[in-house]
Design a protein around this motif. Structure first.
Motif, PDB file in Angstrom:
ATOM      1  N   ARG A 257     -47.697 -42.782  67.505  1.00 29.21           N
ATOM      2  CA  ARG A 257     -49.108 -43.055  67.819  1.00 29.21           C
ATOM      3  C   ARG A 257     -49.849 -41.742  68.100  1.00 29.21           C
ATOM      4  NH1 ARG A 257     -51.631 -47.576  69.645  1.00 29.21           N
ATOM      5  NH2 ARG A 257     -49.699 -48.636  70.165  1.00 29.21           N
TER       6      ARG A 257
ATOM      7  N   SER B 138     -52.996 -40.116  65.995  1.00 26.80           N
ATOM      8  CA  SER B 138     -54.257 -39.798  66.673  1.00 26.80           C
ATOM      9  C   SER B 138     -54.659 -38.344  66.470  1.00 26.80           C
ATOM     10  CB  SER B 138     -54.143 -40.090  68.174  1.00 26.80           C
ATOM     11  OG  SER B 138     -53.928 -41.465  68.414  1.00 26.80           O
TER      12      SER B 138
ATOM     13  N   PRO C 155     -49.101 -51.527  66.283  1.00 28.28           N
ATOM     14  CA  PRO C 155     -50.314 -50.906  66.845  1.00 28.28           C
ATOM     15  C   PRO C 155     -50.637 -51.346  68.262  1.00 28.28           C
ATOM     16  CG  PRO C 155     -50.896 -52.624  65.265  1.00 28.28           C
ATOM     17  CD  PRO C 155     -49.410 -52.446  65.175  1.00 28.28           C
TER      18      PRO C 155
ATOM     19  N   LEU D 157     -49.805 -50.454  75.180  1.00 26.00           N
ATOM     20  CA  LEU D 157     -51.181 -50.468  75.672  1.00 26.00           C
ATOM     21  C   LEU D 157     -51.278 -50.882  77.137  1.00 26.00           C
ATOM     22  CD1 LEU D 157     -53.188 -51.885  72.634  1.00 26.00           C
ATOM     23  CD2 LEU D 157     -52.894 -49.518  73.360  1.00 26.00           C
TER      24      LEU D 157
ATOM     25  N   ASP E 282     -50.767 -43.273  78.197  1.00 26.43           N
ATOM     26  CA  ASP E 282     -52.167 -43.058  77.825  1.00 26.43           C
ATOM     27  C   ASP E 282     -52.392 -41.734  77.115  1.00 26.43           C
ATOM     28  OD1 ASP E 282     -53.035 -45.478  78.682  1.00 26.43           O
ATOM     29  OD2 ASP E 282     -54.199 -44.747  80.400  1.00 26.43           O
TER      30      ASP E 282
ATOM     31  N   LEU F  69     -52.699 -41.780  73.387  1.00 32.54           N
ATOM     32  CA  LEU F  69     -53.774 -42.564  72.789  1.00 32.54           C
ATOM     33  C   LEU F  69     -55.032 -41.718  72.613  1.00 32.54           C
ATOM     34  CD1 LEU F  69     -53.496 -45.794  75.001  1.00 32.54           C
ATOM     35  CD2 LEU F  69     -52.303 -45.305  72.852  1.00 32.54           C
ATOM     36  N   SER F  70     -55.848 -42.115  71.638  1.00 35.30           N
ATOM     37  CA  SER F  70     -57.162 -41.510  71.513  1.00 35.30           C
ATOM     38  C   SER F  70     -58.064 -42.069  72.620  1.00 35.30           C
ATOM     39  CB  SER F  70     -57.760 -41.831  70.145  1.00 35.30           C
ATOM     40  OG  SER F  70     -57.986 -43.227  70.018  1.00 35.30           O
TER      41      SER F  70
ATOM     42  N   GLN G   7     -58.945 -45.700  72.150  1.00 39.85           N
ATOM     43  CA  GLN G   7     -57.771 -46.539  72.421  1.00 39.85           C
ATOM     44  C   GLN G   7     -57.515 -46.667  73.917  1.00 39.85           C
ATOM     45  OE1 GLN G   7     -54.872 -44.365  70.123  1.00 39.85           O
ATOM     46  NE2 GLN G   7     -55.097 -45.684  68.324  1.00 39.85           N
ATOM     47  N   ARG G   8     -57.766 -45.599  74.669  1.00 41.88           N
ATOM     48  CA  ARG G   8     -57.565 -45.673  76.122  1.00 41.88           C
ATOM     49  C   ARG G   8     -58.541 -46.655  76.759  1.00 41.88           C
ATOM     50  NH1 ARG G   8     -56.006 -40.101  75.708  1.00 41.88           N
ATOM     51  NH2 ARG G   8     -58.136 -39.325  75.939  1.00 41.88           N
TER      52      ARG G   8
ATOM     53  N   VAL H  83     -59.802 -49.311  75.302  1.00 40.93           N
ATOM     54  CA  VAL H  83     -59.294 -50.643  74.962  1.00 40.93           C
ATOM     55  C   VAL H  83     -58.097 -50.995  75.850  1.00 40.93           C
ATOM     56  CG1 VAL H  83     -58.153 -52.017  73.159  1.00 40.93           C
ATOM     57  CG2 VAL H  83     -60.129 -50.604  72.586  1.00 40.93           C
ATOM     58  N   ALA H  84     -57.201 -50.030  76.060  1.00 32.12           N
ATOM     59  CA  ALA H  84     -56.019 -50.267  76.888  1.00 32.12           C
ATOM     60  C   ALA H  84     -56.422 -50.621  78.321  1.00 32.12           C
ATOM     61  CB  ALA H  84     -55.119 -49.035  76.873  1.00 32.12           C
TER      62      ALA H  84
END
Length: 542
Positions: free
Chosen positions: A186, A190, A482, A486, A492, A495-496, A499-500, A502-503
């Motif tokens: 991941r 990213s 994907p 999360l 974290d 993650l982009s 994405q963070r 969303v997480a």
């Protein structure tokens, strides 16, 4: 010959079992290692251990204290070199982890600069040496609480080191469990992984890989492992094996006549001259040469697959698959019915417990296949009809495969019409297959990684084989779930920023819905479905 820039691979498995030129043993500043490395240290003669862990011997500790690293074993045809390096990560110190990875790579690169290691012994030597190192600081180390950031930092540092020096080896980062493998993939994506892979293999091949990854994530991808994969572990090709057997049988004078025969008939004459018992002894000796798995084995084993097929006698893929977390792998038909876990169909027999079982070699063996192996053929036919099969290292000219594919073709033609179904399989090969592509059109997508600049003959196959490895590496990056990780904030850093966000929203949702769904009761299917969905986003081994 231009083989392209250095490449960073990411796999999951056993670092010590990979066929490479050198690898890293992680220690702390005092030369101590965690218990999992004690057996490895004992094999080098440079360490001692107990139930709590191990420690390098005193001369190695002195070198480590003075220079931050020490060479435990130099590369040779007998095995890869080993460098012990201080990779200790202070609490939450992400830059320290990146520096440790960069330093480790410098030591490994220096060790392989002038060495003729295992790569030189391969039938198709790699155009670049290969060095391997584990993830550091993300298990019980000081980076566990920020392991996503630690993994991302290590990847950035390694990628930067490769870009600075184009004359060194390729690198593989071997993750010890699925959660760190998925997070590393991941983080790599990213950080521009898509663009990097598209530039390396070309937009068209990259697009095909993305489609294959969708099959893998949906549980529809089935690897078919051929002899070409095991060549990266030091085993000969089918033709190369027969050439060796001709010499063993004292039939050199007959080679011109033998070369005109079908390979199966050539094998029958060799067996007649040597005798079945002596031939079995030689074959076992040849298979015993491969003590470590190839990079392609480990790349394929890292994919989210539970079913596989092979015409290989060796057990290298099963070993890589088990080390990558597949659990016990059932080998059909030798283990009876497949269990609920992973399984592989061995169409041409296998080696097990120092013996050959059901080996298919001569024309008589191939003819007997129809009588004895219809059930195995039926399994492969079912996979071709219901899954998407990925052929790697397989020449598509095997008689057994032709019989199986013929029956599948008939079924498709009689039902929905062959040209309306689309290809049911993909073949990846380092050879040019313009004729094969035409022959299998409508059934198989035949993708070659060979380019005109690679040249003809065997010399051009090595860079194309390396390009195939890069293609499988891209497949691994795209095939990762994907939704994984999360709900775990320690990842974290992989993650982009979108994405963070969303997480974070999903964690708030999970905090509310978890207790609410639990109130439905253990027998309520809604609660079970919600729990399963939330589990996908927590770090858990497959």
């Amino acid at each position: 010959m231009d083989v392209g820039p250095r490449h960073l691979f990411v796999t999951r498995g056993d670092l010590t079992a990979l066929h490479c030129d050198a690898w890293l043993l992680p220690t702390d500043r005092d030369g101590s290692v965690t218990p999992g490395w004690v057996v490895t240290m004992a094999a080098t003669g440079r360490g001692v251990g107990d139930a709590r862990g191990g420690r390098l011997d005193e001369p190695a500790r002195r070198e480590l204290a003075a220079d931050g690293a020490t060479v435990l074993r130099r590369p040779s045809a007998a095995g890869p070199g080993i460098v012990a390096c201080d990779t200790a990560v202070p609490h939450h110190d992400v830059p320290a982890a990146a520096r440790a990875a960069s330093t480790a790579l410098q030591r490994l690169t220096a060790l392989t600069a002038d060495a003729a290691g295992p790569s030189a012994a391969l039938e198709l030597p790699r155009p670049r040496p290969l060095v391997a190192l584990p993830t550091v600081g993300v298990g019980a180390g000081g980076g566990h609480g920020v392991r996503g950031a630690v993994l991302a930092g290590q990847l950035d540092a390694l990628q930067a080191a490769l870009a600075r020096d184009d004359a060194g080896p390729d690198v593989v980062l071997v993750c010890f469990d699925h959660e760190h493998y998925a997070a590393a993939q991941r983080a790599r994506r990213s950080a521009g992984g898509d663009e990097r892979f598209a530039a390396l293999v070309g937009p068209e091949l990259h697009e095909r890989v993305v489609a294959l990854a969708a099959h893998a994530r949906a549980g529809r991808l089935v690897p078919f492992v051929g002899a070409g994969v095991s060549m990266g572990a030091g085993l000969p090709s089918w033709v190369g094996l027969l050439d060796e057997l001709i010499a063993d049988a004292g039939m050199e004078a007959d080679r011109p006549a033998l070369d005109r025969l079908d390979l199966r008939d050539r094998a029958a004459l060799i067996q007649s001259r040597l005798g079945a018992g002596r031939l079995a002894e030689i074959l076992l000796e040849r298979l015993g040469r491969a003590r470590r798995v190839a990079l392609q084995h480990q790349l394929l084993a890292s994919l989210p697959v539970t079913e596989a097929a092979s015409t290989n006698w060796d057990d290298l893929f099963e070993r890589a698959w088990t080390a990558a977390g597949a659990g016990p792998v059932a080998v059909l038909p030798f283990d009876g019915r497949a269990a609920d876990g992973s399984w592989i169909v061995k169409l041409h027999g296998t080696v097990r417990d120092g013996r050959l079982h059901g080996v298919v070699l001569t024309r008589e063996d191939y003819l007997r296949f129809g009588a004895e192996r219809n059930a195995l053929a039926g399994i492969v036919q079912s996979l071709l009809l219901t899954r998407h099969m990925l052929f790697v290292g397989f020449g598509l000219n095997d008689e057994t495969f032709h019989r199986i594919a013929h029956d599948v073709r008939l079924v498709l033609e009689r039902t929905v019409g062959l040209h309306g179904t689309g290809a049911y399989a993909t073949s990846l090969s380092p050879s040019r297959h313009s004729v094969s592509e035409e022959l299998w059109r409508g059934q198989l997508d035949v993708l070659s990684t060979r380019r005109p600049e690679d040249g003809e003959g065997r010399a051009g196959t090595a860079p194309a084989a390396r390009r195939l490895e890069i293609l499988l590496d891209a497949l691994g990056m795209h095939a990762v779930d994907p939704l994984g990780h999360l709900l775990d904030p320690t990842f974290d850093g992989a993650l982009s920023e979108p994405q963070r966000r969303v997480a974070a929203a999903l964690r708030r949702f999970a905090a509310d819905v978890g207790p609410a769904s639990a109130a439905l009761g253990p027998d309520d299917p809604t609660a079970a479905a919600i729990a399963a969905w939330l589990d996908r986003m927590r770090p858990a081994d497959r």
